[in-house]
Design an enzyme around this catalytic site. Structure first.
Site, PDB file in Angstrom:
ATOM      1  N   GLU A 226       0.848  -1.179   0.000  1.00 30.71           N
ATOM      2  CA  GLU A 226       0.000   0.000   0.000  1.00 30.71           C
ATOM      3  C   GLU A 226       0.893   1.242   0.000  1.00 30.71           C
ATOM      4  OE1 GLU A 226      -3.115  -0.134  -0.442  1.00 30.71           O
ATOM      5  OE2 GLU A 226      -3.553  -2.233   0.017  1.00 30.71           O
ATOM      6  N   ASP A 251     -18.532 -10.416  -8.391  1.00 28.26           N
ATOM      7  CA  ASP A 251     -18.385  -9.571  -7.206  1.00 28.26           C
ATOM      8  C   ASP A 251     -17.782  -8.216  -7.577  1.00 28.26           C
ATOM      9  OD1 ASP A 251     -18.721  -9.328  -4.334  1.00 28.26           O
ATOM     10  OD2 ASP A 251     -16.528  -9.375  -4.189  1.00 28.26           O
TER      11      ASP A 251
END
Length: 315
Positions: A226, A251
């Site tokens: 991240e 999804d």
């Protein structure tokens, strides 16, 4: 040599309507040719390229213009008679702003016979003439094998595995399937870095969707990267786990149908705009996320993989 002076003769009452009719018919033919060119251009933009013309836009445009003129010859697309009917309708005192069944509505205050024929680079244009409302045809559903396995042995194999699912999901979202494959390739390294629960099991999580507190399905814990304050950091996180490629795409579609990603859906076939909208909505923390998706979408690897697909599979 003496030239005998000539005097212009006025049109007779029968010649004037005939001249007006001729002008309208010519304008209608020009409009139909322009519409045919729009159709050809639209189909061209939806294609994957022209093996004959390559990237030479000059010859391609010349070819498309000639093709549109040929399409409009003879009976053409059948639009010219409707245009003529609409334009000549007002001569009988009918309201020109009301189109007949299947006709073309004119703008307020426009008179069919008084509309000037304006020359343009594409032919003749008629001010006040609205474009026809074409019926929107639903695309044929893409068939996907629910038991198909993800093949990550090469980028070509990866694309072959996910392409039918990308097509079906792209139809639902109204975007380019190429953008979805590019994003999946980025998130998984062409399938080689899928979040895994250990052993041979795979999460089939092609879009890096994390499993938050509201996720009630299966999950796997895996390492990820991240960006925090512009710095790349390593950490572990829970990711959603799916039983198949189809479940992963389903999804993902559910996620992108949320209002948060409305701008991404509005991008349509613009891959660059789609990727930028994803990044702006906070899909990922990587500041170069959009640029990476677009680089893969426009890169040689993906385009070579798509070119290797069979015609029916390519769509």
């Amino acid at each position: 040599m003496h030239l005998r002076p000539t005097t212009a003769q006025p049109l007779s009452t029968t010649d004037a309507p005939r001249a007006d009719r001729s002008r309208v018919e010519y304008a209608a033919q020009q409009l139909e040719a322009q519409f045919a060119q729009m159709l050809v251009k639209s189909m061209r933009s939806a294609s994957f390229g022209d093996p004959l013309m390559g990237n030479n836009s000059t010859y391609r445009d010349m070819y498309d213009q000639q093709l549109s003129r040929e399409l409009a010859k003879g009976r053409g697309l059948g639009l010219a008679p409707m245009i003529v009917q609409q334009l000549t309708r007002s001569t009988g005192g009918a309201d020109a702003s009301v189109a007949p069944q299947g006709g073309f509505p004119l703008g307020p205050g426009a008179s069919a016979m008084s509309l000037p024929l304006t020359p343009s680079s594409d032919g003749v244009s008629l001010p006040g003439l609205a474009a026809p409302a074409l019926p929107r045809l639903a695309p044929a559903p893409v068939e996907c094998d629910p038991n198909a396995k993800l093949d990550c042995s090469s980028p070509e194999a990866f694309v072959r595995s996910v392409w039918p699912h990308a097509q079906r999901t792209a139809q639902e979202l109204g975007v380019d399937p190429k953008a979805l494959v590019a994003q999946a390739a980025l998130e998984t390294g062409w399938g080689r870095r899928l979040a895994s629960g250990g052993g041979e099991a795979t999460s089939h999580n092609l879009f890096g969707i994390k499993a938050g507190s509201k996720w009630s399905g299966q999950r796997v814990n895996a390492g990820t990267h991240e960006y925090v304050n512009g710095q790349r950091v390593s950490e572990r996180a829970d990711f959603r786990a799916y039983g198949s490629i189809g479940e992963s795409f389903a999804d993902y579609a559910k996620l992108l149908n949320q209002p948060r990603y409305a701008q991404a859906r509005a991008a349509g076939g613009d891959t660059r705009q789609f990727a930028q909208a994803l990044q702006k909505a906070g899909y990922a923390t990587d500041p170069a996320y959009a640029a990476k998706i677009n680089a893969i979408a426009e890169g040689a690897t993906l385009n070579r993989a798509l070119a290797a697909l069979d015609g029916p599979n390519r769509g």
